[in-house]
Design a protein around this motif. Structure first.
Motif, PDB file in Angstrom:
ATOM      1  N   ILE A  11     -13.880  24.155  33.881  1.00 13.95           N
ATOM      2  CA  ILE A  11     -13.761  23.428  32.625  1.00 13.95           C
ATOM      3  C   ILE A  11     -12.300  23.015  32.495  1.00 13.95           C
ATOM      4  O   ILE A  11     -11.415  23.853  32.329  1.00 13.95           O
ATOM      5  CB  ILE A  11     -14.198  24.295  31.431  1.00 13.95           C
ATOM      6  N   VAL A  12     -12.047  21.735  32.597  1.00 14.82           N
ATOM      7  CA  VAL A  12     -10.690  21.204  32.692  1.00 14.82           C
ATOM      8  C   VAL A  12     -10.147  20.882  31.299  1.00 14.82           C
ATOM      9  O   VAL A  12     -10.749  20.081  30.576  1.00 14.82           O
ATOM     10  CB  VAL A  12     -10.666  19.935  33.564  1.00 14.82           C
ATOM     11  N   PRO A  13      -9.017  21.469  30.886  1.00 14.20           N
ATOM     12  CA  PRO A  13      -8.406  21.104  29.592  1.00 14.20           C
ATOM     13  C   PRO A  13      -7.916  19.662  29.628  1.00 14.20           C
ATOM     14  O   PRO A  13      -7.286  19.225  30.599  1.00 14.20           O
ATOM     15  CB  PRO A  13      -7.236  22.084  29.464  1.00 14.20           C
ATOM     16  N   SER A  14      -8.211  18.919  28.573  1.00  9.34           N
ATOM     17  CA  SER A  14      -7.796  17.523  28.517  1.00  9.34           C
ATOM     18  C   SER A  14      -7.550  17.115  27.070  1.00  9.34           C
ATOM     19  O   SER A  14      -7.837  17.876  26.133  1.00  9.34           O
ATOM     20  CB  SER A  14      -8.859  16.615  29.158  1.00  9.34           C
ATOM     21  N   HIS A  93     -12.834  18.716  18.709  1.00  9.26           N
ATOM     22  CA  HIS A  93     -12.749  19.284  20.055  1.00  9.26           C
ATOM     23  C   HIS A  93     -14.135  19.234  20.677  1.00  9.26           C
ATOM     24  O   HIS A  93     -15.123  19.618  20.054  1.00  9.26           O
ATOM     25  CB  HIS A  93     -12.251  20.732  20.029  1.00  9.26           C
ATOM     26  N   TRP A  94     -14.185  18.757  21.914  1.00  7.02           N
ATOM     27  CA  TRP A  94     -15.449  18.609  22.633  1.00  7.02           C
ATOM     28  C   TRP A  94     -15.416  19.397  23.939  1.00  7.02           C
ATOM     29  O   TRP A  94     -14.439  19.331  24.674  1.00  7.02           O
ATOM     30  CB  TRP A  94     -15.705  17.137  22.962  1.00  7.02           C
ATOM     31  N   ALA A 100     -23.507  19.647  33.498  1.00  3.53           N
ATOM     32  CA  ALA A 100     -22.775  18.465  33.947  1.00  3.53           C
ATOM     33  C   ALA A 100     -22.003  18.780  35.224  1.00  3.53           C
ATOM     34  O   ALA A 100     -21.553  19.912  35.425  1.00  3.53           O
ATOM     35  CB  ALA A 100     -21.817  17.990  32.856  1.00  3.53           C
ATOM     36  N   ARG A 101     -21.833  17.767  36.068  1.00  3.23           N
ATOM     37  CA  ARG A 101     -21.113  17.979  37.324  1.00  3.23           C
ATOM     38  C   ARG A 101     -19.623  18.177  37.093  1.00  3.23           C
ATOM     39  O   ARG A 101     -18.955  18.861  37.870  1.00  3.23           O
ATOM     40  CB  ARG A 101     -21.355  16.811  38.275  1.00  3.23           C
ATOM     41  N   ARG A 102     -19.084  17.561  36.039  1.00  7.04           N
ATOM     42  CA  ARG A 102     -17.690  17.745  35.657  1.00  7.04           C
ATOM     43  C   ARG A 102     -17.666  18.176  34.196  1.00  7.04           C
ATOM     44  O   ARG A 102     -18.371  17.609  33.368  1.00  7.04           O
ATOM     45  CB  ARG A 102     -16.884  16.458  35.831  1.00  7.04           C
ATOM     46  N   ARG A 103     -16.846  19.178  33.901  1.00  3.81           N
ATOM     47  CA  ARG A 103     -16.792  19.688  32.536  1.00  3.81           C
ATOM     48  C   ARG A 103     -15.352  19.673  32.032  1.00  3.81           C
ATOM     49  O   ARG A 103     -14.418  19.985  32.780  1.00  3.81           O
ATOM     50  CB  ARG A 103     -17.378  21.103  32.453  1.00  3.81           C
ATOM     51  N   TYR A 104     -15.207  19.315  30.756  1.00  2.00           N
ATOM     52  CA  TYR A 104     -13.889  19.205  30.147  1.00  2.00           C
ATOM     53  C   TYR A 104     -13.877  19.909  28.794  1.00  2.00           C
ATOM     54  O   TYR A 104     -14.887  19.954  28.083  1.00  2.00           O
ATOM     55  CB  TYR A 104     -13.502  17.732  29.952  1.00  2.00           C
ATOM     56  N   SER A 105     -12.728  20.451  28.468  1.00  5.01           N
ATOM     57  CA  SER A 105     -12.441  20.994  27.139  1.00  5.01           C
ATOM     58  C   SER A 105     -11.400  20.052  26.541  1.00  5.01           C
ATOM     59  O   SER A 105     -10.237  20.079  26.936  1.00  5.01           O
ATOM     60  CB  SER A 105     -11.890  22.422  27.261  1.00  5.01           C
ATOM     61  N   TYR A 182     -17.484  20.538  18.953  1.00  5.46           N
ATOM     62  CA  TYR A 182     -18.758  20.169  19.553  1.00  5.46           C
ATOM     63  C   TYR A 182     -18.879  20.839  20.919  1.00  5.46           C
ATOM     64  O   TYR A 182     -18.068  20.585  21.816  1.00  5.46           O
ATOM     65  CB  TYR A 182     -18.847  18.653  19.733  1.00  5.46           C
ATOM     66  N   ALA A 183     -19.877  21.693  21.043  1.00  9.26           N
ATOM     67  CA  ALA A 183     -20.204  22.315  22.329  1.00  9.26           C
ATOM     68  C   ALA A 183     -21.682  22.036  22.587  1.00  9.26           C
ATOM     69  O   ALA A 183     -22.546  22.892  22.352  1.00  9.26           O
ATOM     70  CB  ALA A 183     -19.934  23.819  22.301  1.00  9.26           C
TER      71      ALA A 183
END
Length: 232
Positions: A11-14, A93-94, A100-105, A182-183
């Protein structure tokens, strides 16, 4: 620092900025188009933003401050606009849903820009930009002949802004509201997916047909519908 999600998907912080200005007919939002050649979300219309870099951390482990610095940096890199910490308001915050193949925070920040702010994209990762009223964006999405499409976090952010007549009103109202988080959890549908958010009565048990509060987004056949009912 990367968190690990389901199946060891990082889960990549962005950070993302929702830039707004006062246009001739009311509040407008800046959208950028990702280059169609990109493998991830190529051709999609998005807000300025991207992953948080190690250099964005003024203090190790302080994700909130790092998100602010990343928001400023990404807006400068993608739109050639310099914003300040004082311009940023924490909107939402999402977290990308499991599966999902790519996940972001992702931290979303509202930023009011001058009406005459000049936008310049690099022609590489970002190929074009446009200012659009939320109402006009919704009408364009409903046109099935239009290639214009948005992802749910972008769409919901526009819904948040659609009822405000100008930037000052939006900033005052959203500044008095706690950031929304939102999660999403996904329920697959024929032709698309239903994203349930935590306040939805069906969230815990992952049930769509349920009585009680509803907080969800439907994305069916490239059409989006956001529902928030019975939620404070």
């Amino acid at each position: 620092m990367l968190e690990m999600g389901e199946g060891d998907v990082p889960i990549v912080p962005s950070a993302t900025v929702v830039p707004v200005r006062d246009g001739p007919q009311g509040l407008e939002v800046l959208l950028l188009q990702r280059n169609r050649a990109l493998k991830h979300m190529g051709g999609e219309w998005v807000f300025p933003g991207g992953r948080i870099d190690p250099s964005d951390y003024p203090v190790a482990g302080d994700h909130d401050q790092a998100a602010l610095h990343a928001a400023i940096r990404e807006t400068r890199e993608e739109a050639d606009v310099q914003i300040t910490l004082e311009q940023l308001h924490f909107l939402s915050h999402w977290t990308t849903p499991e599966g999902a193949r790519r996940r972001y925070s992702t931290w979303f920040f509202l930023a009011v820009l001058d009406a005459d702010a000049e936008i310049r994209v690099d022609g590489g990762e970002i190929s074009a930009h446009r200012w659009v009223r939320p109402q006009d964006a919704f009408a364009e999405i409903r046109d099935t002949q239009s290639p214009f499409r948005l992802m749910p976090p972008t769409f919901v952010s526009l819904v948040d802004l659609a009822d405000f007549r100008d930037c000052a009103t939006a900033r005052a109202a959203l500044g008095a509201r706690p950031p929304r988080r939102y999660a999403p959890r996904m329920i697959m549908q024929e032709g698309g997916v239903c994203f349930l958010y935590e306040e939805d009565a069906g969230y815990a048990n992952l049930v769509e047909a349920v009585s009680g509060p509803r907080h969800r987004t439907y994305m069916i056949n490239d059409q989006l519908e956001y529902i928030r009912e019975g939620v404070e």
